[in-house]
Design a protein around this motif. Sequence first.
Motif, short mmCIF file in Angstrom:
data_model
loop_
_atom_site.label_atom_id
_atom_site.label_comp_id
_atom_site.label_asym_id
_atom_site.label_seq_id
_atom_site.Cartn_x
_atom_site.Cartn_y
_atom_site.Cartn_z
N HIS A 57 0.83 -1.20 0.00
CA HIS A 57 0.00 0.00 0.00
C HIS A 57 0.87 1.26 0.00
N HIS A 62 0.78 3.68 -3.85
CA HIS A 62 0.89 5.14 -3.83
C HIS A 62 2.03 5.69 -4.68
N HIS A 71 -5.20 3.75 -7.78
CA HIS A 71 -5.40 3.88 -6.34
C HIS A 71 -5.91 5.28 -5.99
N HIS A 75 -9.14 6.59 -3.88
CA HIS A 75 -9.13 7.61 -2.84
C HIS A 75 -10.20 8.67 -3.08
N HIS A 152 -6.52 7.74 6.60
CA HIS A 152 -5.61 7.54 5.47
C HIS A 152 -6.16 8.21 4.21
ZN LIG Z 1 -4.10 4.60 -0.13
#
Ligand SMILES: [Zn+2]
Length: 178
Positions: A57, A62, A71, A75, A152
Motif C-alpha cells: 500500500h 501510492h 489507487h 481515494h 488515510h
Molecule cells: Zn491509499
Amino acid sequence: MLLSKTGYFADFVAYPVLIAAFGVAGVMHAGGDGIIAAIATFLGGLALWTLLEYLLHRFVLHHLPWIRDMHERHHREVLALVGTPTWLSVALFLALVFLPLFWLTGFAMASIATSGLMSGYLWYVSVHHLVHHRHPAHSGYLYKLKRNHAMHHANEACNFGVTSRFWDDVFRTSRPAR
Ligand SMILES: [Zn+2]
Ligand SMILES: [Zn+2]
C-alpha cells in the motif's frame, strides 16, 4: 482497475476455495508428523501478509505509475468498484509465492504458506470492502479500522495498514483517527 460487479466480488468466491485447496493439499502432503510445522507455516504466512499489505500500500499503490492512478481513483471515489482483478492477484501469488517456495521447500510448505498468505489477502480485501461499504457499530475492531482508514483517505502519508495499525506503529506512520 475499475472492475465489474462480478469481477469485484470474484475474490470472495475464489479465495476461500483456493485457501482451502492449498491448505488441505499441503496438510495431506505434510502428513501427521508435519502438522505443527504446517500450523506454524500457515500462521507465519498470515502474519507476513500484514507486513506485505503495509509495504504494498505504501510503496506500490501510492507510487508505481498507473497503479498509483488507479489507487488515487479509489481515494477520490471510495465506493467505485476499484480493485485488483482476481486473475492477476492469483497469478502473482502463484508466481511470486508458491513457485519459489515449491522450489525452495517442497510442495507441502509452499502450499501451506500460500494458503496462509492468501488468507491474509482475503482478510484485507474483506476489511477494506467493509470499512467503505458498511457502518459498523461504534466500538470494536471494524469501527476502529474504519476510522483509521478514513484518516488515510484524508492524509495519504499515514495509516497504510488496513487490517491493523501494527506496522504503522513500527514505521511511525500511524496517526490516530479523528
Ligand atoms: Zn491509499
Ligand atoms: Zn480505501
